[in-house]
Motif scaffolding. Structure first.
Motif, PDB file in Angstrom:
ATOM      1  N   HIS A 136      34.276  -0.187  45.643  1.00  0.00           N
ATOM      2  CA  HIS A 136      32.833   0.218  45.492  1.00  0.00           C
ATOM      3  C   HIS A 136      32.730   1.552  44.540  1.00  0.00           C
ATOM      4  O   HIS A 136      32.205   2.720  44.733  1.00  0.00           O
ATOM      5  CB  HIS A 136      32.178   0.694  46.698  1.00  0.00           C
ATOM      6  CG  HIS A 136      32.063  -0.647  47.661  1.00  0.00           C
ATOM      7  ND1 HIS A 136      31.529  -1.509  47.714  1.00  0.00           N
ATOM      8  CD2 HIS A 136      32.943  -0.964  48.740  1.00  0.00           C
ATOM      9  CE1 HIS A 136      31.796  -2.669  48.447  1.00  0.00           C
ATOM     10  NE2 HIS A 136      32.547  -2.148  49.074  1.00  0.00           N
TER      11      HIS A 136
ATOM     12  N   LYS B  92      19.836  -4.740  58.184  1.00  0.00           N
ATOM     13  CA  LYS B  92      19.143  -5.636  57.294  1.00  0.00           C
ATOM     14  C   LYS B  92      18.200  -6.278  57.509  1.00  0.00           C
ATOM     15  O   LYS B  92      17.169  -6.600  56.724  1.00  0.00           O
ATOM     16  CB  LYS B  92      20.401  -7.372  57.273  1.00  0.00           C
ATOM     17  CG  LYS B  92      21.804  -6.886  56.538  1.00  0.00           C
ATOM     18  CD  LYS B  92      21.497  -6.373  54.986  1.00  0.00           C
ATOM     19  CE  LYS B  92      21.009  -7.482  54.281  1.00  0.00           C
ATOM     20  NZ  LYS B  92      21.033  -7.300  52.954  1.00  0.00           N
TER      21      LYS B  92
ATOM     22  N   ARG C 101      22.679  -2.578  51.027  1.00  0.00           N
ATOM     23  CA  ARG C 101      24.198  -3.237  50.701  1.00  0.00           C
ATOM     24  C   ARG C 101      25.005  -2.582  51.975  1.00  0.00           C
ATOM     25  O   ARG C 101      24.639  -1.491  52.071  1.00  0.00           O
ATOM     26  CB  ARG C 101      24.473  -2.728  49.537  1.00  0.00           C
ATOM     27  CG  ARG C 101      23.732  -3.565  48.284  1.00  0.00           C
ATOM     28  CD  ARG C 101      24.717  -3.209  47.008  1.00  0.00           C
ATOM     29  NE  ARG C 101      24.396  -1.698  46.839  1.00  0.00           N
ATOM     30  CZ  ARG C 101      25.488  -0.811  46.226  1.00  0.00           C
ATOM     31  NH1 ARG C 101      26.759  -1.487  45.968  1.00  0.00           N
ATOM     32  NH2 ARG C 101      25.264   0.369  46.329  1.00  0.00           N
TER      33      ARG C 101
ATOM     34  N   THR D 200      29.459  -6.836  53.085  1.00  0.00           N
ATOM     35  CA  THR D 200      30.868  -7.050  52.996  1.00  0.00           C
ATOM     36  C   THR D 200      31.573  -6.708  53.926  1.00  0.00           C
ATOM     37  O   THR D 200      31.505  -5.257  54.452  1.00  0.00           O
ATOM     38  CB  THR D 200      31.240  -6.183  51.773  1.00  0.00           C
ATOM     39  OG1 THR D 200      30.482  -6.677  50.516  1.00  0.00           O
ATOM     40  CG2 THR D 200      32.708  -6.392  51.327  1.00  0.00           C
TER      41      THR D 200
ATOM     42  N   ALA E 102      16.686   0.166  49.361  1.00  0.00           N
ATOM     43  CA  ALA E 102      17.785  -0.564  49.361  1.00  0.00           C
ATOM     44  C   ALA E 102      18.936   0.458  49.714  1.00  0.00           C
ATOM     45  O   ALA E 102      19.636   0.731  48.685  1.00  0.00           O
ATOM     46  CB  ALA E 102      17.743  -1.096  47.970  1.00  0.00           C
TER      47      ALA E 102
ATOM     48  N   ASP F 109      22.757 -11.739  54.019  1.00  0.00           N
ATOM     49  CA  ASP F 109      23.537 -11.305  52.850  1.00  0.00           C
ATOM     50  C   ASP F 109      23.589 -10.048  52.331  1.00  0.00           C
ATOM     51  O   ASP F 109      23.099  -9.084  53.017  1.00  0.00           O
ATOM     52  CB  ASP F 109      22.964 -12.209  51.398  1.00  0.00           C
ATOM     53  CG  ASP F 109      21.806 -11.620  51.110  1.00  0.00           C
ATOM     54  OD1 ASP F 109      21.233 -10.979  51.650  1.00  0.00           O
ATOM     55  OD2 ASP F 109      21.195 -12.550  50.246  1.00  0.00           O
ATOM     56  N   GLY F 110      24.624  -9.776  51.321  1.00  0.00           N
ATOM     57  CA  GLY F 110      24.700  -8.170  51.065  1.00  0.00           C
ATOM     58  C   GLY F 110      25.397  -7.543  51.854  1.00  0.00           C
ATOM     59  O   GLY F 110      25.448  -6.272  51.944  1.00  0.00           O
TER      60      GLY F 110
ATOM     61  N   PHE G 168      22.541   2.034  50.636  1.00  0.00           N
ATOM     62  CA  PHE G 168      24.050   1.721  50.655  1.00  0.00           C
ATOM     63  C   PHE G 168      24.572   2.247  52.148  1.00  0.00           C
ATOM     64  O   PHE G 168      24.478   3.483  52.151  1.00  0.00           O
ATOM     65  CB  PHE G 168      24.773   2.458  49.667  1.00  0.00           C
ATOM     66  CG  PHE G 168      26.268   1.796  49.614  1.00  0.00           C
ATOM     67  CD1 PHE G 168      26.688   0.523  49.394  1.00  0.00           C
ATOM     68  CD2 PHE G 168      27.071   2.921  49.770  1.00  0.00           C
ATOM     69  CE1 PHE G 168      27.865   0.261  49.490  1.00  0.00           C
ATOM     70  CE2 PHE G 168      28.475   2.796  49.881  1.00  0.00           C
ATOM     71  CZ  PHE G 168      28.982   1.040  49.601  1.00  0.00           C
TER      72      PHE G 168
END
Length: 248
Positions: A167, A61, A68, A95, A43, A92-93, A45
């Motif tokens: 963040h 993704k 994220r 921004t 996962a 999703d995830g 960042f």
């Protein structure tokens, strides 16, 4: 010109204003795996600076569904395509921020090329060589059409400001990807030392016609990275485009 839905291959479509460029970027990212990074966590960042229509964010993704991503894209039409593509692929995830990233907060004039939105830039003077090469090899009219431009005023801010304000929980940046058509050093100079310590991997594309490559490599080594550079494949050699990868 406007956005329209393009099928890039069976099972993968995207919204874009420039089909020629969208197909090239899709080949570069999804088929040739030029943005492949090993050793990322399940996962990660990820920061996508110069997100364009979102193909790199979608790639991350697809490979890391739990990733994220924060994506920066200052051009409104690109940003609309980015959002529509995220929705289309149910990603999703991610921004999205409507900013250019630089060394200081300011307003700036941004040159937008609807037929080649990924070439849109804060530094249009650096596109002269590319336009000349396209004119010689594709024809003057084709080059003129591809480089038909509009200018817009965009907000620029420092990456460290976004991390601090939006963040603060991010203790690690697993991958920082930068593709900003001539503003790479400005992005890097907008990162505070405390945030540099969080960054594990950097991937960026650099135009070396003005000698930026050596300066970028030196800055990354100074920040503690092992750095490697290689020419961008499928591009004309005279353009001197390089991928720079940096790892801790």
């Amino acid at each position: 010109m406007g956005l329209h839905l393009i099928e890039l291959e069976e099972g993968f479509s995207c919204y874009a204003s420039g089909e020629f460029e969208a197909r090239f970027i899709y080949q570069e990212i999804f088929k040739d795996n030029n943005y492949e990074q090993s050793g990322l966590p399940e996962a990660p960042f990820v920061i996508d600076v110069g997100a364009n229509i979102g193909l790199f964010s979608l790639y991350m993704k697809q490979k890391y569904p739990a990733a994220r991503v924060i994506a920066f894209e200052p051009a409104p039409e690109n940003r609309q395509a980015l959002r529509q593509n995220l929705e289309l692929h149910q990603a999703d995830g991610v921004t999205v921020y409507p900013y250019a990233v630089g060394s200081e907060a300011c307003e700036a004039t941004f040159t937008y090329y609807p037929a080649m939105p990924g070439n849109s830039t804060l530094h249009p003077e650096e596109k002269a060589l590319q336009k000349r090469l396209m004119s010689e090899r594709l024809g003057e009219q084709a080059a003129t059409d591809l480089f038909q431009a509009t200018t817009i005023t965009v907000q620029v801010d420092r990456l460290s400001r976004f991390l601090a304000e939006h963040h603060p929980e991010a203790t690690t940046v697993d991958l920082l990807k930068i593709d900003v058509e001539g503003a790479e050093l400005e992005v890097l100079r907008g990162i505070d030392d405390g945030d540099w310590a969080k960054v594990r991997n950097v991937l960026l594309e650099v135009d070396n016609t003005e000698g930026a490559l050596a300066e970028i490599e030196a800055l990354l080594r100074e920040k503690g990275f092992t750095v490697a550079s290689e020419p961008v494949p499928l591009m004309w050699e005279e353009m001197q485009l390089y991928y720079v990868t940096a790892h801790r």
